[in-house]
Design an enzyme around this catalytic site. Structure first.
Site, short mmCIF file in Angstrom:
data_model
loop_
_atom_site.label_atom_id
_atom_site.label_comp_id
_atom_site.label_asym_id
_atom_site.label_seq_id
_atom_site.Cartn_x
_atom_site.Cartn_y
_atom_site.Cartn_z
N GLU A 190 0.85 -1.14 -0.17
CA GLU A 190 0.09 0.17 -0.09
C GLU A 190 1.07 1.36 -0.08
O GLU A 190 1.86 1.30 0.83
CB GLU A 190 -0.83 0.08 1.16
CG GLU A 190 -1.89 1.27 1.42
CD GLU A 190 -2.79 1.10 2.42
OE1 GLU A 190 -3.60 0.04 2.49
OE2 GLU A 190 -2.89 2.32 2.97
N THR A 219 -3.45 4.83 -1.29
CA THR A 219 -4.81 5.40 -0.55
C THR A 219 -5.24 6.64 -1.31
O THR A 219 -4.78 7.06 -2.25
CB THR A 219 -4.20 5.82 0.79
OG1 THR A 219 -3.07 6.68 0.74
CG2 THR A 219 -3.71 4.77 1.75
N TYR A 220 -6.36 7.11 -0.72
CA TYR A 220 -7.17 8.20 -1.21
C TYR A 220 -7.42 9.23 -0.02
O TYR A 220 -8.04 8.86 0.97
CB TYR A 220 -8.60 7.66 -1.52
CG TYR A 220 -9.63 8.68 -2.50
CD1 TYR A 220 -9.34 8.80 -3.49
CD2 TYR A 220 -10.73 9.14 -1.44
CE1 TYR A 220 -10.37 9.61 -4.18
CE2 TYR A 220 -11.46 10.09 -2.27
CZ TYR A 220 -11.38 10.31 -3.40
OH TYR A 220 -12.40 10.88 -4.02
N HIS A 271 -7.94 3.11 -3.54
CA HIS A 271 -8.85 3.24 -2.44
C HIS A 271 -9.80 4.48 -2.68
O HIS A 271 -9.58 5.33 -3.50
CB HIS A 271 -7.94 3.94 -1.24
CG HIS A 271 -6.71 2.95 -0.45
ND1 HIS A 271 -6.84 2.49 0.76
CD2 HIS A 271 -6.16 1.89 -1.46
CE1 HIS A 271 -5.75 1.49 0.80
NE2 HIS A 271 -5.36 1.26 -0.47
N GLY A 316 -14.30 6.15 5.19
CA GLY A 316 -13.18 7.45 5.48
C GLY A 316 -13.45 7.95 6.77
O GLY A 316 -14.45 7.80 7.40
N LYS A 343 -20.58 -5.46 4.60
CA LYS A 343 -19.82 -4.90 3.64
C LYS A 343 -19.54 -6.33 2.62
O LYS A 343 -19.46 -6.28 1.39
CB LYS A 343 -18.57 -4.53 3.89
CG LYS A 343 -18.67 -3.07 4.78
CD LYS A 343 -17.45 -2.41 5.03
CE LYS A 343 -16.53 -2.90 6.08
NZ LYS A 343 -15.44 -1.76 6.56
P1 FAD Z 1 -17.38 1.56 7.90
O1 FAD Z 1 -17.29 0.12 7.44
O2 FAD Z 1 -18.54 2.34 7.14
O3 FAD Z 1 -17.44 1.63 9.32
C1 FAD Z 1 -17.30 2.93 10.01
C2 FAD Z 1 -17.93 2.57 11.50
O4 FAD Z 1 -19.51 2.65 11.34
C3 FAD Z 1 -17.50 1.22 12.05
O5 FAD Z 1 -17.52 1.68 13.32
C4 FAD Z 1 -18.82 0.43 12.10
O6 FAD Z 1 -19.04 -0.46 12.96
C5 FAD Z 1 -19.80 1.35 11.81
N1 FAD Z 1 -20.81 0.97 10.65
C6 FAD Z 1 -20.48 0.30 9.23
N2 FAD Z 1 -21.72 0.11 8.55
C7 FAD Z 1 -22.63 0.49 9.30
C8 FAD Z 1 -24.12 0.43 9.10
N3 FAD Z 1 -24.65 0.11 8.07
N4 FAD Z 1 -25.02 0.95 10.21
C9 FAD Z 1 -24.37 1.29 11.29
N5 FAD Z 1 -23.02 1.33 11.75
C10 FAD Z 1 -22.31 0.99 10.62
N6 FAD Z 1 -8.91 6.31 5.22
C11 FAD Z 1 -8.88 7.22 4.11
O7 FAD Z 1 -9.11 8.35 4.24
N7 FAD Z 1 -8.24 6.65 2.91
C12 FAD Z 1 -7.71 5.67 2.54
O8 FAD Z 1 -7.34 5.25 1.63
C13 FAD Z 1 -8.04 4.56 3.77
N8 FAD Z 1 -7.37 3.35 3.52
C14 FAD Z 1 -7.66 2.35 4.34
C15 FAD Z 1 -7.20 1.09 3.97
C16 FAD Z 1 -7.61 -0.06 5.13
C17 FAD Z 1 -6.86 -1.26 4.64
C18 FAD Z 1 -8.06 0.34 6.34
C19 FAD Z 1 -8.13 -0.69 7.52
C20 FAD Z 1 -8.41 1.68 6.59
C21 FAD Z 1 -8.36 2.56 5.67
N9 FAD Z 1 -8.55 4.15 5.78
C22 FAD Z 1 -8.42 4.94 4.98
C23 FAD Z 1 -9.21 4.45 7.09
C24 FAD Z 1 -10.93 4.42 7.18
O9 FAD Z 1 -11.29 5.51 6.08
C25 FAD Z 1 -11.47 4.52 8.69
O10 FAD Z 1 -11.06 3.63 9.50
C26 FAD Z 1 -13.00 5.07 8.83
O11 FAD Z 1 -13.09 5.56 10.04
C27 FAD Z 1 -13.72 3.87 8.39
O12 FAD Z 1 -13.91 3.45 7.06
P2 FAD Z 1 -14.36 1.91 6.97
O13 FAD Z 1 -14.85 1.59 5.33
O14 FAD Z 1 -14.02 0.79 7.70
O15 FAD Z 1 -16.26 2.41 7.37
#
Ligand code: FAD
Length: 292
Positions: free
Chosen positions: A17, A48-49, A77, A108, A168
């Site tokens: 990454e 990453t984005y 990303h 995000g 997801k």
């Molecule tokens: P989600 O899966 O949407 O989860 C966010 C929160 O909401 C969690 O607490 C979850 O339990 C809850 N939730 C999820 N779905 C629901 C639902 N349907 N109803 C109610 N609650 C729900 N950030 C960046 O800005 N750019 C990047 O390029 C980037 N790359 C990453 C790559 C990896 C491998 C990882 C692990 C993280 C990355 N991140 C990045 C960080 C990420 O954006 C943050 O951790 C963010 O806070 C959560 O993103 P997520 O996609 O996991 O969110």
């Protein structure tokens, strides 16, 4: 090879990454490191984005250039921050036109200065909505999503977080890539709970070899990953000696990756922070590549 197929063999698949550099000099240096990383024959490389706008356009440029120069599959990303569904679709249309066939689909983090994530009007609230959208509109793209062996910081419990991870995967994710972690026991427990919940896509551990104690303290304080006390002690005993800190981090990452590989993980995703030295040392230690 699609993201799903990548993990269908018995071999450990590597992925790296990157993040978009802010300067031209940073970009030049990055591609020198990418040349070195490519020698380890990764299955794909991601970029990453940025949450903050300025580097977002760069992400596609970086992955498209990695694809062009290395011939490897790549993933962009993508987050829902400040983007409507139409804008996300435009981005993905351009990505596909530039040979980018895979997305790491994320919600995000809230933009700087904001405490909570607020969905953009016409956009998405959670990553599962973005995954469903991509699966529907860009059916042939590979989709990876984020998983949290130590729980996402905002989630009230691991059970709730895992239910959300399942959303997801049910929406069409091919692979889960985890947040960085340093206690393999946390990863194994997470993997077991995923299996119990019927989350049966490959779960790929994300590892960040530590190269500098101050830097990893900053990173872990932001994402909530804990550092084992013995590792902290070893890093501290290196004092200000940067080479000793680097060696301690490489040794730890080597053992961590060895243990995960023995436990049959389908792949390892390395957060290389745009450098190749630490990853190269770890992979050479494990006999996964020839010395440059
Ligand atoms: P989600 O899966 O949407 O989860 C966010 C929160 O909401 C969690 O607490 C979850 O339990 C809850 N939730 C999820 N779905 C629901 C639902 N349907 N109803 C109610 N609650 C729900 N950030 C960046 O800005 N750019 C990047 O390029 C980037 N790359 C990453 C790559 C990896 C491998 C990882 C692990 C993280 C990355 N991140 C990045 C960080 C990420 O954006 C943050 O951790 C963010 O806070 C959560 O993103 P997520 O996609 O996991 O969110």
């Amino acid at each position: 090879m699609s993201l799903a197929e990548t993990y269908s063999t018995d071999q450990l698949s590597l992925s790296f990454e990157l993040f978009p550099p802010k300067t031209e000099a940073g970009e030049k240096a990055l591609f020198r490191h990418v040349e070195r990383l490519v020698e380890f024959k990764p299955a794909y490389i991601t970029c990453t984005y940025g949450a903050g706008g300025s580097t977002q356009g760069k992400t596609l440029d970086i992955v498209a250039r990695v694809r062009e120069t290395s011939g490897l599959p790549v993933a962009t990303h993508l987050t829902c921050v400040n983007r409507t569904a139409d804008q996300l679709a435009q981005y993905l249309t351009e990505a596909r036109a530039r040979g980018v066939d895979n997305v790491v689909a994320l919600r995000g983090d809230p933009p700087k200065g904001e405490d909570a994530f607020v969905a953009t009007e016409g956009g998405f609230r959670y990553a599962n909505e973005l995954v469903g959208f991509i699966r529907e509109q860009f059916a042939d793209m590979g989709i990876a999503v984020a998983g949290y062996p130590e729980k996402h910081l905002e989630a009230p419990s691991m059970d709730v977080d895992l239910e959300n991870l399942r959303r997801k995967v049910d929406a069409g994710a091919d692979v889960v890539i985890t947040q960085l972690f340093y206690e393999n026991a946390d990863f194994f427990a997470f993997r077991d709970r995923c299996t119990t919940l019927g989350i049966n896509v490959p779960i790929v551990p994300g590892l960040l070899p530590v190269t500098n104690f101050a830097q990893i303290q900053r990173i872990t304080s932001l994402c909530g990953a804990k550092l084992p006390q013995a590792f902290v002690d070893a890093l501290q005993s290196a004092g200000d000696d940067e080479a000793a800190q680097f060696d301690t981090g490489v040794e730890f990452a080597t053992r961590q990756m060895e243990d995960l590989a023995k436990a049959g993980v389908p792949g390892i995703h390395l957060y290389v922070l745009n450098k190749s030295e630490a990853a190269s040392r770890v992979l050479e230690n494990l006999g996964m590549g020839s010395k440059a």
